[in-house]
Scaffold this motif. Sequence first.
Motif, PDB file in Angstrom:
ATOM      1  N   MET A 125      -3.267  -7.589 -10.019  1.00 16.05           N
ATOM      2  CA  MET A 125      -2.450  -7.790  -8.818  1.00 16.05           C
ATOM      3  C   MET A 125      -1.105  -7.097  -8.997  1.00 16.05           C
ATOM      4  O   MET A 125      -0.191  -7.674  -9.585  1.00 16.05           O
ATOM      5  CB  MET A 125      -2.197  -9.283  -8.583  1.00 16.05           C
ATOM      6  CG  MET A 125      -3.456 -10.085  -8.342  1.00 16.05           C
ATOM      7  SD  MET A 125      -3.315 -11.154  -6.891  1.00 16.05           S
ATOM      8  CE  MET A 125      -1.834 -12.097  -7.237  1.00 16.05           C
ATOM      9  N   GLN A 126      -1.015  -5.870  -8.525  1.00 11.75           N
ATOM     10  CA  GLN A 126       0.267  -5.170  -8.643  1.00 11.75           C
ATOM     11  C   GLN A 126       1.206  -5.636  -7.532  1.00 11.75           C
ATOM     12  O   GLN A 126       0.867  -5.583  -6.361  1.00 11.75           O
ATOM     13  CB  GLN A 126       0.043  -3.661  -8.550  1.00 11.75           C
ATOM     14  CG  GLN A 126       1.285  -2.891  -8.935  1.00 11.75           C
ATOM     15  CD  GLN A 126       1.108  -1.388  -8.793  1.00 11.75           C
ATOM     16  OE1 GLN A 126       0.071  -0.915  -8.308  1.00 11.75           O
ATOM     17  NE2 GLN A 126       2.109  -0.635  -9.193  1.00 11.75           N
ATOM     18  N   LYS A 127       2.410  -6.103  -7.940  1.00  9.21           N
ATOM     19  CA  LYS A 127       3.364  -6.630  -6.966  1.00  9.21           C
ATOM     20  C   LYS A 127       4.294  -5.523  -6.466  1.00  9.21           C
ATOM     21  O   LYS A 127       4.532  -5.364  -5.277  1.00  9.21           O
ATOM     22  CB  LYS A 127       4.191  -7.741  -7.653  1.00  9.21           C
ATOM     23  CG  LYS A 127       5.369  -8.270  -6.835  1.00  9.21           C
ATOM     24  CD  LYS A 127       4.902  -9.185  -5.738  1.00  9.21           C
ATOM     25  CE  LYS A 127       6.060  -9.658  -4.873  1.00  9.21           C
ATOM     26  NZ  LYS A 127       5.611 -10.258  -3.621  1.00  9.21           N
ATOM     27  N   LYS A 128       4.838  -4.770  -7.433  1.00  5.52           N
ATOM     28  CA  LYS A 128       5.889  -3.816  -7.108  1.00  5.52           C
ATOM     29  C   LYS A 128       5.363  -2.404  -7.308  1.00  5.52           C
ATOM     30  O   LYS A 128       4.854  -2.091  -8.390  1.00  5.52           O
ATOM     31  CB  LYS A 128       7.055  -4.096  -8.055  1.00  5.52           C
ATOM     32  CG  LYS A 128       8.294  -3.289  -7.811  1.00  5.52           C
ATOM     33  CD  LYS A 128       9.353  -3.809  -8.756  1.00  5.52           C
ATOM     34  CE  LYS A 128      10.634  -3.041  -8.679  1.00  5.52           C
ATOM     35  NZ  LYS A 128      11.565  -3.535  -9.717  1.00  5.52           N
ATOM     36  N   ILE A 129       5.490  -1.578  -6.294  1.00  2.00           N
ATOM     37  CA  ILE A 129       4.976  -0.212  -6.387  1.00  2.00           C
ATOM     38  C   ILE A 129       6.171   0.737  -6.404  1.00  2.00           C
ATOM     39  O   ILE A 129       6.910   0.836  -5.418  1.00  2.00           O
ATOM     40  CB  ILE A 129       4.045   0.114  -5.200  1.00  2.00           C
ATOM     41  CG1 ILE A 129       2.967  -0.971  -5.098  1.00  2.00           C
ATOM     42  CG2 ILE A 129       3.425   1.488  -5.353  1.00  2.00           C
ATOM     43  CD1 ILE A 129       2.538  -1.284  -3.703  1.00  2.00           C
ATOM     44  N   THR A 130       6.372   1.393  -7.531  1.00  2.00           N
ATOM     45  CA  THR A 130       7.565   2.228  -7.685  1.00  2.00           C
ATOM     46  C   THR A 130       7.196   3.706  -7.767  1.00  2.00           C
ATOM     47  O   THR A 130       6.043   4.061  -8.008  1.00  2.00           O
ATOM     48  CB  THR A 130       8.341   1.841  -8.960  1.00  2.00           C
ATOM     49  OG1 THR A 130       7.448   1.933 -10.060  1.00  2.00           O
ATOM     50  CG2 THR A 130       8.890   0.430  -8.871  1.00  2.00           C
ATOM     51  N   THR A 132      13.197   3.829  -3.226  1.00  2.00           N
ATOM     52  CA  THR A 132      13.308   2.378  -3.106  1.00  2.00           C
ATOM     53  C   THR A 132      11.938   1.741  -3.383  1.00  2.00           C
ATOM     54  O   THR A 132      10.901   2.381  -3.188  1.00  2.00           O
ATOM     55  CB  THR A 132      13.783   1.976  -1.697  1.00  2.00           C
ATOM     56  OG1 THR A 132      12.838   2.461  -0.737  1.00  2.00           O
ATOM     57  CG2 THR A 132      15.164   2.557  -1.400  1.00  2.00           C
ATOM     58  N   PRO A 133      11.932   0.500  -3.850  1.00  2.00           N
ATOM     59  CA  PRO A 133      10.653  -0.129  -4.183  1.00  2.00           C
ATOM     60  C   PRO A 133       9.852  -0.562  -2.956  1.00  2.00           C
ATOM     61  O   PRO A 133      10.416  -0.797  -1.892  1.00  2.00           O
ATOM     62  CB  PRO A 133      11.079  -1.364  -4.985  1.00  2.00           C
ATOM     63  CG  PRO A 133      12.459  -1.672  -4.517  1.00  2.00           C
ATOM     64  CD  PRO A 133      13.089  -0.364  -4.149  1.00  2.00           C
ATOM     65  N   MET A 134       8.547  -0.625  -3.148  1.00  2.00           N
ATOM     66  CA  MET A 134       7.672  -1.272  -2.158  1.00  2.00           C
ATOM     67  C   MET A 134       7.041  -2.476  -2.848  1.00  2.00           C
ATOM     68  O   MET A 134       6.784  -2.431  -4.043  1.00  2.00           O
ATOM     69  CB  MET A 134       6.590  -0.305  -1.684  1.00  2.00           C
ATOM     70  CG  MET A 134       5.580  -0.941  -0.746  1.00  2.00           C
ATOM     71  SD  MET A 134       4.300   0.211  -0.229  1.00  2.00           S
ATOM     72  CE  MET A 134       5.198   1.183   0.969  1.00  2.00           C
ATOM     73  N   PHE A 135       6.834  -3.528  -2.083  1.00  2.00           N
ATOM     74  CA  PHE A 135       6.227  -4.723  -2.649  1.00  2.00           C
ATOM     75  C   PHE A 135       5.017  -5.146  -1.820  1.00  2.00           C
ATOM     76  O   PHE A 135       5.016  -4.981  -0.600  1.00  2.00           O
ATOM     77  CB  PHE A 135       7.207  -5.909  -2.643  1.00  2.00           C
ATOM     78  CG  PHE A 135       8.442  -5.691  -3.474  1.00  2.00           C
ATOM     79  CD1 PHE A 135       8.454  -6.013  -4.820  1.00  2.00           C
ATOM     80  CD2 PHE A 135       9.593  -5.161  -2.895  1.00  2.00           C
ATOM     81  CE1 PHE A 135       9.593  -5.826  -5.589  1.00  2.00           C
ATOM     82  CE2 PHE A 135      10.742  -4.962  -3.652  1.00  2.00           C
ATOM     83  CZ  PHE A 135      10.747  -5.298  -5.005  1.00  2.00           C
ATOM     84  N   ARG A 136       4.024  -5.691  -2.494  1.00  2.00           N
ATOM     85  CA  ARG A 136       2.949  -6.387  -1.787  1.00  2.00           C
ATOM     86  C   ARG A 136       3.395  -7.841  -1.644  1.00  2.00           C
ATOM     87  O   ARG A 136       3.764  -8.487  -2.628  1.00  2.00           O
ATOM     88  CB  ARG A 136       1.656  -6.300  -2.613  1.00  2.00           C
ATOM     89  CG  ARG A 136       0.505  -7.154  -2.082  1.00  2.00           C
ATOM     90  CD  ARG A 136      -0.308  -6.464  -1.017  1.00  2.00           C
ATOM     91  NE  ARG A 136      -1.336  -7.385  -0.524  1.00  2.00           N
ATOM     92  CZ  ARG A 136      -2.588  -7.429  -0.958  1.00  2.00           C
ATOM     93  NH1 ARG A 136      -3.001  -6.601  -1.899  1.00  2.00           N
ATOM     94  NH2 ARG A 136      -3.456  -8.282  -0.453  1.00  2.00           N
ATOM     95  N   TYR A 139       5.870  -4.481   2.041  1.00  2.00           N
ATOM     96  CA  TYR A 139       7.170  -4.132   2.617  1.00  2.00           C
ATOM     97  C   TYR A 139       7.914  -3.136   1.748  1.00  2.00           C
ATOM     98  O   TYR A 139       7.821  -3.147   0.523  1.00  2.00           O
ATOM     99  CB  TYR A 139       8.037  -5.363   2.889  1.00  2.00           C
ATOM    100  CG  TYR A 139       8.297  -6.287   1.729  1.00  2.00           C
ATOM    101  CD1 TYR A 139       7.381  -7.291   1.414  1.00  2.00           C
ATOM    102  CD2 TYR A 139       9.456  -6.192   0.974  1.00  2.00           C
ATOM    103  CE1 TYR A 139       7.620  -8.169   0.365  1.00  2.00           C
ATOM    104  CE2 TYR A 139       9.712  -7.066  -0.077  1.00  2.00           C
ATOM    105  CZ  TYR A 139       8.778  -8.055  -0.379  1.00  2.00           C
ATOM    106  OH  TYR A 139       9.023  -8.915  -1.428  1.00  2.00           O
ATOM    107  N   LYS A 140       8.619  -2.248   2.422  1.00  2.00           N
ATOM    108  CA  LYS A 140       9.470  -1.245   1.772  1.00  2.00           C
ATOM    109  C   LYS A 140      10.871  -1.825   1.815  1.00  2.00           C
ATOM    110  O   LYS A 140      11.352  -2.249   2.878  1.00  2.00           O
ATOM    111  CB  LYS A 140       9.380   0.048   2.581  1.00  2.00           C
ATOM    112  CG  LYS A 140      10.246   1.184   2.107  1.00  2.00           C
ATOM    113  CD  LYS A 140       9.672   1.874   0.898  1.00  2.00           C
ATOM    114  CE  LYS A 140      10.354   3.226   0.678  1.00  2.00           C
ATOM    115  NZ  LYS A 140      10.223   3.640  -0.744  1.00  2.00           N
ATOM    116  N   TYR A 141      11.554  -1.864   0.647  1.00  3.36           N
ATOM    117  CA  TYR A 141      12.840  -2.555   0.591  1.00  3.36           C
ATOM    118  C   TYR A 141      14.017  -1.579   0.519  1.00  3.36           C
ATOM    119  O   TYR A 141      14.269  -0.959  -0.513  1.00  3.36           O
ATOM    120  CB  TYR A 141      12.863  -3.517  -0.599  1.00  3.36           C
ATOM    121  CG  TYR A 141      14.122  -4.347  -0.652  1.00  3.36           C
ATOM    122  CD1 TYR A 141      14.668  -4.875   0.523  1.00  3.36           C
ATOM    123  CD2 TYR A 141      14.761  -4.606  -1.844  1.00  3.36           C
ATOM    124  CE1 TYR A 141      15.830  -5.627   0.491  1.00  3.36           C
ATOM    125  CE2 TYR A 141      15.927  -5.362  -1.883  1.00  3.36           C
ATOM    126  CZ  TYR A 141      16.455  -5.870  -0.715  1.00  3.36           C
ATOM    127  OH  TYR A 141      17.610  -6.606  -0.735  1.00  3.36           O
TER     128      TYR A 141
END
Length: 452
Positions: free
Chosen positions: A1-6, A79-83, A99-101
């Motif tokens: 489960m990848q949370k943060k996509i950088t 910027t990071p993206m998160f699931r 979401y893209k933060y």
Amino acid sequence: MQKKITLSEDEIPESWYNIVADMPNKPRPPLHPGTHEPIGPEMLMPLFPMELIKQEVSTDKWVSIPDEVRELYKIWRPTPMFRAYGLEKLLDTPAKIYYKYEGVSPAGSHKPNTAIPQAYYNKMEGVKRITTETGAGQWGSALSFACQLFGIECEVYMVRASYDSKPYRKIMMNTWGATVYPSPSDRTAAGRGILAKDPNSPGSLGIAISEAVELAMQADDTKYSLGSVLNHVLMHQTVIGLESIKQLEKAGDFPDIVVAPFGGGSNFAGIAFPFLRYNLEEGKNIRCIAAEPASCPKLTRGVFRYDLGDTVGMTPLLPMYTLGHNFIPAPIHAGGLRYHGAGAIVSQLLNDGLIEAQSFKQLECFDAGIKFARSEGIIPAPEATHAIAAVIREAQRAKEAGTSPTILFNLCGHGHFDMGAYEQYMSGQLVEHEVTQEEIMASLAELDTPLI
Ligand SMILES: *Cc1c(COP(=O)(O)O)cnc(C)c1O
């Protein structure tokens, strides 16, 4: 489960995407406010540096991002993206939410994405001072930060009501070296005119724009800068969507729905246009939803016609969905969404049925914002809560319909300067605002600008 996509720094986009190249109907030209004739680029020269004017009228699909701008983007980009696993669980929805933060920028919103290139092009053309307006203070702080990086003086006209109620935004601008004046001020004919009629005027974005434009027209070394609405501003923001495409690719996903809050259209354009390109070029069917406040519903209840960008009538007439340039929205907390009109490109796309718009009342938005903060951690800007409210509706719809769409939204800023608003909401003092049809009709009846 990848949370943060950088992404890595070298994955910052090398070009901005200009959707005009792919639009079936190009946006109509700006008109002179006096003659109602189309204006040429030369009319904009007192206000903007030539390079930005070229971008404003450009039909090139890709415009290179200067190296110096890319280097400065590295302060906070990519910027990071998160699931949003936490929100998905809370909603018990089969939808996948990402979401893209953009709140990780120094100013706390997406606005530096355009402030930096705007300051850069002004610097290249020898500009010494930039004037601008700000409502809640997001744009003023972004431009103050950018001007400081390039050694340009920054003079901000801040809507009086916000100047009085949001002192920390002003101090942030001062920290980055800008001078901030409450608007209306006695420094311009536009401001003095308003003050003569109402010495206690709370001001409005339209008035503050008139003041900033007037000053830029008067001095050769001074130009004006706008944080939304205009074509070049929307284009600069496409770094958001271009990065998002790479991030979703890494996650092995692709959106069915893209959502963003809507003020003048820049962060919506920023995340949505690079995805709309797949609709326009490849016949894909991604739904792009602009989420606006029920108290300032230009897209869902305004009319598509030419209107002024300011109150006094110093800007060109732009083809836009508008509530009328004298429309004063209720003082809701999403200050960044209180502008009377929408940019020309977004307006044309909406008119052509290529994007969607929905409106949201304040209480539903704050409820969504609290749900988000409690399930994902980040406290969203009141503007951003409009997108979250839209996402929650779509996620619930998916649950009812038994579908599992992939939804991407733009978390365009954090809400750390908006704790007063959250306090009011949690103590039950926040009131609902929805503009009445009579108010809209009365504002539109005052318009004598050209129809489309
Ligand atoms: C300015 C602002 C907006 C609205 O402006 P757009 O040009 O429509 O993006 C929305 N959210 C935040 C956080 C802002 O600062």
